[in-house]
Motif scaffolding. Structure first.
Motif: not given
Length: 87
Positions: A1-12, A41-44, A65-69, A75-80
């Protein structure tokens, strides 16, 4: 249950790989996806997330639909999440 990937691209890419595993278990594939909801986490980070998303879905274009939360679990950067049609 660890978040892997440091960037939003890796996490996506990892989120979509996990999503594909769930779809396969249900007898579906990525072409079965009708709609996704993307939480950033950041729409940027949209452009970098979108590159990984487009690579995964290719020519298939589910409604999205894409939203910023303000915060995601662990503390993930993205969830789908998705809605898919079973056959």
């Amino acid at each position: 249950m660890q978040i892997e990937g440091a960037t939003v691209s890796e996490q996506t890419a990892l989120v979509l790989f996990n999503l594909e595993t769930v779809l396969k278990a249900a007898g579906c594939d990525r072409s079965s996806v009708l709609k996704t909801s993307v939480f950033l986490k950041n729409l940027a980070d949209f452009e970098n997330m979108n590159k990984a998303y487009e690579t995964f879905f290719g020519e298939h274009k589910p409604s999205r639909t894409t939203v910023e939360v303000s915060r995601l679990p662990k503390d993930a950067l993205v969830e789908i999440e998705c809605i898919a049609e079973t056959r």
